[in-house]
Design a protein around this motif. Structure first.
Motif, mmCIF file in Angstrom:
data_model
loop_
_atom_site.group_PDB
_atom_site.id
_atom_site.type_symbol
_atom_site.label_atom_id
_atom_site.label_comp_id
_atom_site.label_asym_id
_atom_site.label_seq_id
_atom_site.Cartn_x
_atom_site.Cartn_y
_atom_site.Cartn_z
ATOM 1 N N LEU B 8 0.825 -1.208 0.000
ATOM 2 C CA LEU B 8 0.000 0.000 0.000
ATOM 3 C C LEU B 8 0.862 1.263 0.000
ATOM 4 N N ARG B 11 1.764 1.698 -3.496
ATOM 5 C CA ARG B 11 0.628 2.271 -4.206
ATOM 6 C C ARG B 11 0.571 3.785 -4.006
ATOM 7 N N ASN B 82 -13.886 8.342 -2.392
ATOM 8 C CA ASN B 82 -14.150 7.713 -3.692
ATOM 9 C C ASN B 82 -14.339 6.202 -3.622
ATOM 10 N N GLY B 83 -14.377 5.656 -2.423
ATOM 11 C CA GLY B 83 -14.730 4.241 -2.312
ATOM 12 C C GLY B 83 -13.556 3.272 -2.332
ATOM 13 N N VAL B 84 -12.342 3.777 -2.563
ATOM 14 C CA VAL B 84 -11.172 2.892 -2.571
ATOM 15 C C VAL B 84 -11.020 2.228 -1.197
ATOM 16 N N ASP B 86 -13.419 1.459 0.903
ATOM 17 C CA ASP B 86 -14.387 0.377 1.032
ATOM 18 C C ASP B 86 -13.882 -0.882 0.355
ATOM 19 N N ARG B 87 -13.261 -0.680 -0.799
ATOM 20 C CA ARG B 87 -12.721 -1.828 -1.512
ATOM 21 C C ARG B 87 -11.719 -2.574 -0.641
ATOM 22 N N PHE B 88 -10.792 -1.831 -0.014
ATOM 23 C CA PHE B 88 -9.805 -2.482 0.849
ATOM 24 C C PHE B 88 -10.491 -3.243 1.978
ATOM 25 N N ARG B 89 -11.566 -2.630 2.488
ATOM 26 C CA ARG B 89 -12.208 -3.223 3.649
ATOM 27 C C ARG B 89 -12.971 -4.492 3.323
ATOM 28 N N THR B 90 -13.304 -4.709 2.058
ATOM 29 C CA THR B 90 -13.981 -5.958 1.707
ATOM 30 C C THR B 90 -12.971 -7.040 1.345
ATOM 31 N N MET B 91 -11.685 -6.708 1.486
ATOM 32 C CA MET B 91 -10.656 -7.696 1.131
ATOM 33 C C MET B 91 -10.094 -8.349 2.392
ATOM 34 N N PRO B 92 -9.635 -9.590 2.243
ATOM 35 C CA PRO B 92 -9.071 -10.272 3.411
ATOM 36 C C PRO B 92 -7.651 -9.782 3.704
ATOM 37 N N ILE B 93 -7.523 -8.527 4.134
ATOM 38 C CA ILE B 93 -6.206 -7.994 4.474
ATOM 39 C C ILE B 93 -6.273 -7.397 5.874
ATOM 40 N N VAL B 249 -13.674 1.412 9.916
ATOM 41 C CA VAL B 249 -13.382 0.059 9.453
ATOM 42 C C VAL B 249 -14.246 -0.966 10.171
ATOM 43 N N ARG B 250 -14.839 -0.541 11.281
ATOM 44 C CA ARG B 250 -15.632 -1.398 12.160
ATOM 45 C C ARG B 250 -14.749 -2.376 12.910
#
Lengths: 303, 250
Positions: B8, B11, B82-84, B86-93, B249-250
């Motif tokens: 990251l 990135r 912009n939702g990036v 959220d994308r990370f948060r739906t990933m198993p990381i 992130v909850r």
């Protein structure tokens, strides 16, 4: 029958308003569920709960057999999400966006490269691979977004209004991509405002309105309940509207009368009846139901 | 978790390579600052230019570092908007990877900017008058303080409604801190209240400590006060940022 997604009694409140007020849904493995509803109906909230982004205030949901709140980590290994706003990093190229996901998921450099190249070619983005995603057109961006959510090879995919704001051509391309995924056995939950989109892609439909289930069933069932076609009639003279209302047995809205048609032999008879009553029409049209009509019919909110 | 944070961080750094304009802008910033502070203000203050360079370059390093911390919160706010995120948060990381990657990337960019500032400084006559080790310690001190402050920036970025409001808040906080310090002007011949503010302003002590480490005449008090502020910033903002982050992130 096995279900990839099962949810019962989902409730989510934001302050005083209930975004979701008790939704049940089931998606059979390998099929597409279309969740239809107007803006603010709770579609996105439902997706966010199922994709482990927010916890429901009540109810429970299983995705791939795992509980979205207690086993969020396991759920995340199975799912992909393409949100309403294409959430790609605009400062990275198409390839870099995909590489980032691959590397985050623990792929080796060469595996990540190979998968990025494969996904770019699958979505017709090879030529744009080395351009910044910020310069992509709307359609390209959505396709890249979808590609990014496929890097992990998800078995369950959430598509939140994937084609909102796209032109018809780009929309068609995205539909083809979704069909291919389903052919590969991926389970899809798709939210949309477009009846046509649900019609094209979904095996089952769930119509929600104000956080509640308004109707569910196959697209065919719902459409027949909404009436296959609608007849719109607008009398030329405002004075005739009331007379027309009594003939068509409906209420006018802004001078326009609209009724569901179950039998295509009916409209000519109705038009003749109006003509016999001496009502001159400014316009009349027979059309397929819009989503609005489906809602009105299904939610009984015929205003 | 570590490799995810590094990915990251990569990135966050790649855009600099993709759009060289941004990199050039980042590198030109210290050049402009040196020109303005050393030649314009330094000349106006009537002092000799060499003395001005020695006095002000540490101030420029501090200014560059503090302004760079705004980036941490801005980038977090952008990702959330912009939702990036959220994308990370739906990933198993790892949940903390996006935050750690961000802070790491910002420290690396800052290090490059500082090296650039030193090179420019050398070109206009700045010289380390102490020893290389002390000078390195000075660079380390800027990075440490910037890192502590970037948690504050991250916190604001995580709770701000938008990127624009994030930027506004940060600038409003940082300008009086950097300009109202003895980083560029010694606190003499100034109104009493300003002298007082410069005395309590942590940036004055940070600049003083760096000046001491690089040019000589280090006062222990500057060093300890800087360490104290760094610890205080970390103690306050790290938990706040992590709490705001966990809420997101909850």
């Amino acid at each position: 029958m096995s279900y990839a997604i099962e949810a019962e009694g989902l409730v989510k409140r934001y302050g005083e308003t209930a975004a979701l007020d008790g939704i049940d849904l089931r998606v059979r493995t390998g099929t597409v569920l279309g969740v239809l509803g107007p803006n603010g109906a709770g579609k996105t909230t439902a997706v966010r709960i199922l994709a482990t982004l927010v916890a429901p205030d009540a109810g429970r949901a299983l995705v791939g057999g795992f509980d979205v709140t207690r086993q969020a980590g396991r759920v995340r290994e199975l799912i992909g999400l393409t949100g309403q706003y294409a959430s790609v990093d605009e400062k990275l190229t198409g390839t870099q966006n995909l590489l980032l996901m691959g590397r985050l998921l623990g792929l080796s450099r060469s595996e990540a490269r190979a998968r990025a190249a494969a996904l770019l070619s699958r979505f017709g983005l090879t030529d744009a691979a080395d351009r910044l995603a910020g310069g992509y057109s709307g359609g390209m961006r959505r396709r890249l977004d979808l590609a990014v959510s496929l890097v992990s090879g998800p078995r369950i995919l959430f598509l939140d209004e994937p084609t909102t704001g796209l032109d018809p051509h780009a929309r068609g391309e995205l539909w083809d991509a979704v069909r291919e995924l389903v052919a590969d056995g991926v389970t899809v939950l798709l939210t949309t405002q477009y009846l046509e989109e649900a019609d094209q892609l979904a095996d089952d439909l769930l119509v929600i309105d104000a956080g509640r289930t308004a109707a569910s069933g196959s697209p065919g069932e719902l459409k027949s309940r909404a009436g296959g076609h609608r007849l719109d009639v607008r009398p030329l003279l405002a004075a005739d509207v009331e007379k027309a209302e009594s003939i068509l047995r409906t209420r006018a809205e802004g001078g326009l009368l609209s009724i569901p048609i179950h039998d295509l032999s009916v409209p000519p008879a109705l038009l003749r009846a109006l003509d016999d009553a001496g009502i001159v029409l400014a316009e009349h049209a027979l059309r397929l139901p819009s989503l609005d009509d489906v809602f009105r019919t299904l939610t009984g909110a015929e205003k | 978790m570590i490799s995810q944070s590094l990915t990251l961080a990569w990135r966050s750094l790649i855009p600099l390579k993709n759009s060289p304009g941004q990199l050039i802008g980042m590198l030109l910033q210290p050049v402009f600052m040196i020109v303005v502070f050393v030649y314009l203000f330094g000349g106006a203050a009537g002092g000799d230019r060499d003395g001005a360079v020695l006095y002000m370059l540490p101030g420029v390093l501090v200014q560059v570092a503090l302004m760079a911390t705004i980036g941490t919160g801005m980038n977090l706010a952008t990702d959330i908007g912009n939702g990036v995120f959220d994308r990370f948060r739906t990933m198993p990381i790892a949940r903390s990877a996006p935050l750690a990657g961000r802070v790491l990337a910002d420290l690396l960019t800052l290090l490059v900017t500082i090296i650039m500032s030193l090179i420019v400084g050398y070109a206009v006559g700045f010289r380390v008058r102490t020893d290389p080790l002390s000078a390195l310690a000075g660079v380390g001190l800027v990075l440490l303080f910037a890192m502590a402050l970037s948690w504050g920036s991250a916190w604001i970025g995580l709770i701000a409604k938008s990127v624009t409001s994030m930027q506004g808040i940060s600038t409003a906080v940082l300008l009086p801190l950097t300009l109202g310090s003895s980083a560029f002007i010694p606190a003499t011949d100034l109104p009493g209240w300003l002298t007082w503010w410069m005395g309590v302003n942590p940036v004055s002590h940070l600049a003083g400590a760096i000046r001491g480490l690089m040019v000589g005449g280090l006062r222990a008090a500057d060093l300890w006060i800087t360490f104290g502020w760094t610890a205080a910033l970390l103690a306050v903002f790290t938990p706040l940022a992590l709490r705001a982050y966990n809420r997101r992130v909850r």
